[in-house]
Design a protein around this motif. Structure first.
Motif, PDB file in Angstrom:
ATOM      1  N   GLY A   1      18.677  -9.066  45.300  1.00  0.00           N
ATOM      2  CA  GLY A   1      17.620  -8.704  44.983  1.00  0.00           C
ATOM      3  C   GLY A   1      16.409  -7.438  45.541  1.00  0.00           C
ATOM      4  O   GLY A   1      16.836  -7.472  46.919  1.00  0.00           O
TER       5      GLY A   1
ATOM      6  N   TYR B   1      15.233  -5.999  39.918  1.00  0.00           N
ATOM      7  CA  TYR B   1      15.984  -6.167  39.913  1.00  0.00           C
ATOM      8  C   TYR B   1      17.178  -5.582  40.607  1.00  0.00           C
ATOM      9  O   TYR B   1      16.351  -6.273  41.746  1.00  0.00           O
ATOM     10  CB  TYR B   1      16.180  -5.013  39.289  1.00  0.00           C
ATOM     11  CG  TYR B   1      16.087  -3.244  40.002  1.00  0.00           C
ATOM     12  CD1 TYR B   1      16.095  -2.667  41.207  1.00  0.00           C
ATOM     13  CD2 TYR B   1      14.694  -2.811  39.699  1.00  0.00           C
ATOM     14  CE1 TYR B   1      16.121  -2.100  41.618  1.00  0.00           C
ATOM     15  CE2 TYR B   1      14.237  -1.209  40.604  1.00  0.00           C
ATOM     16  CZ  TYR B   1      14.850  -1.069  41.574  1.00  0.00           C
ATOM     17  OH  TYR B   1      14.226  -0.534  42.476  1.00  0.00           O
ATOM     18  N   VAL B   2      18.472  -6.159  41.036  1.00  0.00           N
ATOM     19  CA  VAL B   2      18.982  -6.043  42.099  1.00  0.00           C
ATOM     20  C   VAL B   2      20.010  -4.649  41.816  1.00  0.00           C
ATOM     21  O   VAL B   2      19.898  -4.353  41.232  1.00  0.00           O
ATOM     22  CB  VAL B   2      20.493  -7.245  42.089  1.00  0.00           C
ATOM     23  CG1 VAL B   2      19.804  -8.622  41.660  1.00  0.00           C
ATOM     24  CG2 VAL B   2      21.168  -7.066  40.769  1.00  0.00           C
TER      25      VAL B   2
ATOM     26  N   GLU C   1      13.432 -11.197  42.067  1.00  0.00           N
ATOM     27  CA  GLU C   1      15.066 -11.329  42.143  1.00  0.00           C
ATOM     28  C   GLU C   1      15.056 -11.247  43.683  1.00  0.00           C
ATOM     29  O   GLU C   1      15.806 -12.075  44.941  1.00  0.00           O
ATOM     30  CB  GLU C   1      15.484 -10.098  41.578  1.00  0.00           C
ATOM     31  CG  GLU C   1      15.815 -10.417  40.056  1.00  0.00           C
ATOM     32  CD  GLU C   1      17.041 -10.477  39.741  1.00  0.00           C
ATOM     33  OE1 GLU C   1      17.296 -12.106  40.216  1.00  0.00           O
ATOM     34  OE2 GLU C   1      17.623 -11.061  38.667  1.00  0.00           O
ATOM     35  N   ARG C   2      13.717 -10.563  44.820  1.00  0.00           N
ATOM     36  CA  ARG C   2      13.767 -10.115  45.488  1.00  0.00           C
ATOM     37  C   ARG C   2      13.199 -11.324  46.116  1.00  0.00           C
ATOM     38  O   ARG C   2      14.003 -12.121  47.421  1.00  0.00           O
ATOM     39  CB  ARG C   2      13.127  -8.981  46.541  1.00  0.00           C
ATOM     40  CG  ARG C   2      12.869  -9.027  47.631  1.00  0.00           C
ATOM     41  CD  ARG C   2      11.706  -7.940  47.994  1.00  0.00           C
ATOM     42  NE  ARG C   2      12.190  -7.776  49.750  1.00  0.00           N
ATOM     43  CZ  ARG C   2      11.474  -6.845  50.375  1.00  0.00           C
ATOM     44  NH1 ARG C   2      10.376  -5.892  49.363  1.00  0.00           N
ATOM     45  NH2 ARG C   2      11.310  -6.826  51.577  1.00  0.00           N
TER      46      ARG C   2
ATOM     47  N   GLU D   1      15.239 -14.745  46.299  1.00  0.00           N
ATOM     48  CA  GLU D   1      16.772 -14.263  46.972  1.00  0.00           C
ATOM     49  C   GLU D   1      17.453 -15.403  46.570  1.00  0.00           C
ATOM     50  O   GLU D   1      18.658 -15.856  46.636  1.00  0.00           O
ATOM     51  CB  GLU D   1      16.760 -12.724  47.960  1.00  0.00           C
ATOM     52  CG  GLU D   1      18.134 -13.203  48.202  1.00  0.00           C
ATOM     53  CD  GLU D   1      19.598 -12.056  46.958  1.00  0.00           C
ATOM     54  OE1 GLU D   1      20.555 -12.349  47.083  1.00  0.00           O
ATOM     55  OE2 GLU D   1      18.996 -12.224  46.352  1.00  0.00           O
TER      56      GLU D   1
ATOM     57  N   ARG E   1      24.634  -8.492  36.758  1.00  0.00           N
ATOM     58  CA  ARG E   1      23.390  -8.897  36.288  1.00  0.00           C
ATOM     59  C   ARG E   1      23.063  -8.331  35.343  1.00  0.00           C
ATOM     60  O   ARG E   1      23.701  -7.150  35.352  1.00  0.00           O
ATOM     61  CB  ARG E   1      22.396  -8.414  37.587  1.00  0.00           C
ATOM     62  CG  ARG E   1      20.667  -9.486  37.246  1.00  0.00           C
ATOM     63  CD  ARG E   1      21.593 -10.713  37.824  1.00  0.00           C
ATOM     64  NE  ARG E   1      19.960 -11.787  37.616  1.00  0.00           N
ATOM     65  CZ  ARG E   1      20.169 -13.353  37.784  1.00  0.00           C
ATOM     66  NH1 ARG E   1      21.132 -14.110  37.100  1.00  0.00           N
ATOM     67  NH2 ARG E   1      19.074 -14.187  37.681  1.00  0.00           N
TER      68      ARG E   1
END
Length: 647
Positions: free
Chosen positions: A203, A176-177, A208-209, A212, A162
């Motif tokens: 994520g 972010y991951v 991102e989370r 997911e 990523r």
């Protein structure tokens, strides 16, 4: 009985015939055996040489390409880049520690990295490839490939990682991951097998989370042949997986960058929202951070810098921060009193500079008072005493009901982390929370957005948007999924008399455009873009009677953490609302001097589609504004790239 010569000759013929048949069969068998031996030893020599070296077939998962995240115009916010890495498989490596030490002579590997890999190898099944190092240079990747015969169980691979090209602009929104942790797996029922791949990234916060499942996609698989030392000899079959869906946000990357840069080094947040459909156009929190640091594995030094910063760069103040809304709350109190029939827009209150309840005195911000004011002037000049008085008439329960109707004390469902509910207190809330009865002083404090009342910048933007549009508009962040627009229902009309809303809107107009408006210095000079707004200053310390008598200490003479919060909410154009903005500057001082100019610039950026024209500012300010814009280091986010959907 003696046999005749004829019988003897017949018997001999039978024996010869049988011998010939048997010999022919044996010759045929030998020929077939010879042909088979030739086929095995010559034609299939390479195949069986591999088998002789104890080759085996392995099936490995192919991680799917993660879906892209784009802004509303298709500009890339989160993408994938090629990543060279090296993995090791325990069952093929034999002595893993020895192989890792041998690998460390080829590419840089610290003792700590080797130790972590050994622990990971012990935790995983023997056939699972473990990532030893990633983000290798092409030179290091080539060295490993050349030395592969001497590194049993070690395989160089090319994958995706990523990357966030706009780094800090979207850190709090997109997040972010990071590698899947045991905690992550424990919270997932029937986890996807791909999550078992060591260092597979999912994520951690933000979009991102919370998106997911949409972004991850589905893994593919490949059948590979490896020899007795674990070296991959060939790929037998490959079935590609399904990449994750691309998500397009409602945010405009250029507006987001402008808002982030405009907040500068302040500890602050800003939200810009379409008042008709709830689209979030920008949602900024400052200071920010580079999410790429977390993807690559943030160092302890970098993490300590972020954690020790008193401006809290890791906190998403736009949705996570809960602040006393100060005088931006006065529209709620005014609307509650109007709706309850406690006042009319013409009801006036005399302000001598204070309001007495029993033996206690509650002060107005203006020491000498505002004289006799009605709703319009009370909002325009932000008279505290007016709202103390009408709050007593209507009561906290009605005020709280109106606050919730306008979006305060509510958790708005956006795919972001740590969204606060805020606090919209009433009598039942205090009894449940503290086991205490509600007091008159509590109502007075709440009437001007102090006391127990807490709101996030997101909630304040929703409040401004609902007042502007007269509808229960909800904020939204996801615009499209794989080029399919996310449906948005038309917001319901607020159950508030239009005339009451007009009364509050006129007061907000006076704040910006009235002769004695508290934010008149931040007005918009373009008649087609006139704005309505409300300033707010929230105290974070108690002012003693002695200090009031001698003169309240100004914010610039106080330590940063003891200064008031500066707040501002607004919308424009006044006669045809399109965009609402909220700004909170922690310990910034006055809302009119600090938060209002920032909000005006962001609002104009949304309305004009570019750097605000100088003609939109009062003539006396244009020189300063021009210099300000020249000094702003705005990012060139580039053109929207063509993006294919999974379909």
């Amino acid at each position: 009985m003696r046999r005749t010569p004829r019988d003897t000759e017949e018997s001999a013929r039978k024996i010869r015939r049988r011998a010939l048949l048997m010999g022919g069969a044996m010759a045929g068998f030998v020929a077939v055996l010879g042909g088979r031996m030739r086929y095995l030893q010559i034609d299939q020599a390479d195949e069986f040489r591999l088998l002789a070296e104890e080759n085996r077939i392995n099936i490995r998962l192919i991680p799917p390409a993660r879906g892209l995240i784009l802004d509303r115009n298709g500009k890339l916010i989160a993408g994938n880049e090629q990543n060279y890495r090296v993995v090791i498989t325990r069952e093929a490596a034999g002595d893993v520690e020895l192989v890792l030490k041998r690998l460390a002579t080829i590419v840089p590997l610290t003792e700590d990295e080797i130790g972590k890999t050994l622990k990971e190898v012990e935790r995983r099944s023997s056939f699972v490839p473990i990532t030893v190092a990633d983000r290798l240079s092409w030179d290091d990747f080539s060295k490993i490939s050349i030395n592969a015969p001497t590194l049993p169980g070690v395989t160089p691979e090319v994958g995706l990682s990523r990357v966030y090209p706009l780094d800090s602009d979207f850190a709090h929104v997109v997040g972010y991951v990071g590698p899947v942790s045991e905690k992550d797996l424990a919270g997932i029922e029937n986890p996807d097998p791909v999550l078992q791949i060591p260092k597979f990234q999912i994520g951690k916060i933000g979009v991102e989370r919370w998106q997911e499942d949409v972004l991850r996609g589905h893994a593919g698989q490949k059948r590979i042949e490896v020899n007795h030392v674990g070296r991959v000899m060939r790929e037998l079959e490959r079935q590609e997986g399904t990449p994750g869906a691309n998500i397009r946000l409602t945010i405009d990357a250029d507006i987001q960058n402008f808002a982030q840069v405009r907040l500068g080094e302040e500890s602050a947040a800003a939200v810009a929202m379409d008042v008709q459909n709830g689209d979030i156009l920008a949602i900024a929190s400052a200071p920010s951070f580079d999410p790429n640091l977390f993807v690559r594995g943030i160092s302890q030094a970098d993490y300590s810098v972020l954690m020790e910063n008193d401006h809290r760069p890791l906190a998403n103040k736009a949705v996570q921060g809960a602040y006393p809304p100060g005088s931006t709350f006065k529209m709620v109190t005014g609307l509650a009193a109007l709706a309850a029939g406690a006042i009319t827009p013409q009801t006036s209150v005399y302000c001598p500079g204070h309001y007495e309840v029993g033996t206690r005195r509650f002060h107005c911000w203006k020491r000498g008072g505002h004289g006799t004011v009605a709703l319009n002037d009370a909002l325009g000049q932000s008279c505290d005493v007016y709202f103390y008085d009408i709050a007593q008439r209507v009561g906290i329960d009605k005020i709280a009901e109106m606050g919730r109707l306008l979006g305060l004390g509510q958790r708005h469902a956006l795919p972001m982390s740590a969204i606060t509910d805020g606090v919209m207190p009433d009598k039942a809330w205090k009894q449940q929370r503290y086991g205490q009865d509600w007091r008159v002083g509590d109502t007075i404090n709440a009437s001007i957005g102090q006391g127990y009342v807490l709101a996030s910048p997101l909630q304040l933007a929703v409040m401004a948007a609902r007042i502007a549009s007269g509808r229960a508009v909800e904020p939204r962040l996801i615009h499209m999924v794989d080029n399919t627009p996310v449906a948005v229902a038309e917001a319901a009309v607020l159950p508030v008399e239009p005339g009451f809303l007009d009364g509050v809107r006129r007061g907000m107009y006076e704040v910006m455009n009235g002769a004695r408006g508290t934010a008149k210095s931040s007005r918009i000079a373009d008649d087609s873009l006139l704005m309505a707004g409300k300033t707010g200053t929230a105290q974070v310390r108690n002012i003693s009677t002695a200090e009031r008598a001698s003169g309240v200490v100004s914010n610039d003479q106080l330590p940063w953490e003891r200064r008031d919060h500066a707040l501002f909410v607004c919308y424009a154009p006044y006669d045809n609302p399109r965009v609402a903005v909220s700004v909170v500057v922690e310990h910034g001082g006055g809302g009119s001097t600090v938060a209002a100019p920032i909000a005006r610039d962001i609002l104009l950026r949304c309305l004009t589609g570019g750097i605000p024209p100088l003609s939109a500012y009062p003539a006396a300010q244009r020189g300063r504004i021009e210099t300000q814009f020249k000094e702003m280091k705005l990012r060139d986010t580039g053109e929207a790239a063509p993006v294919k959907s999974r379909a």
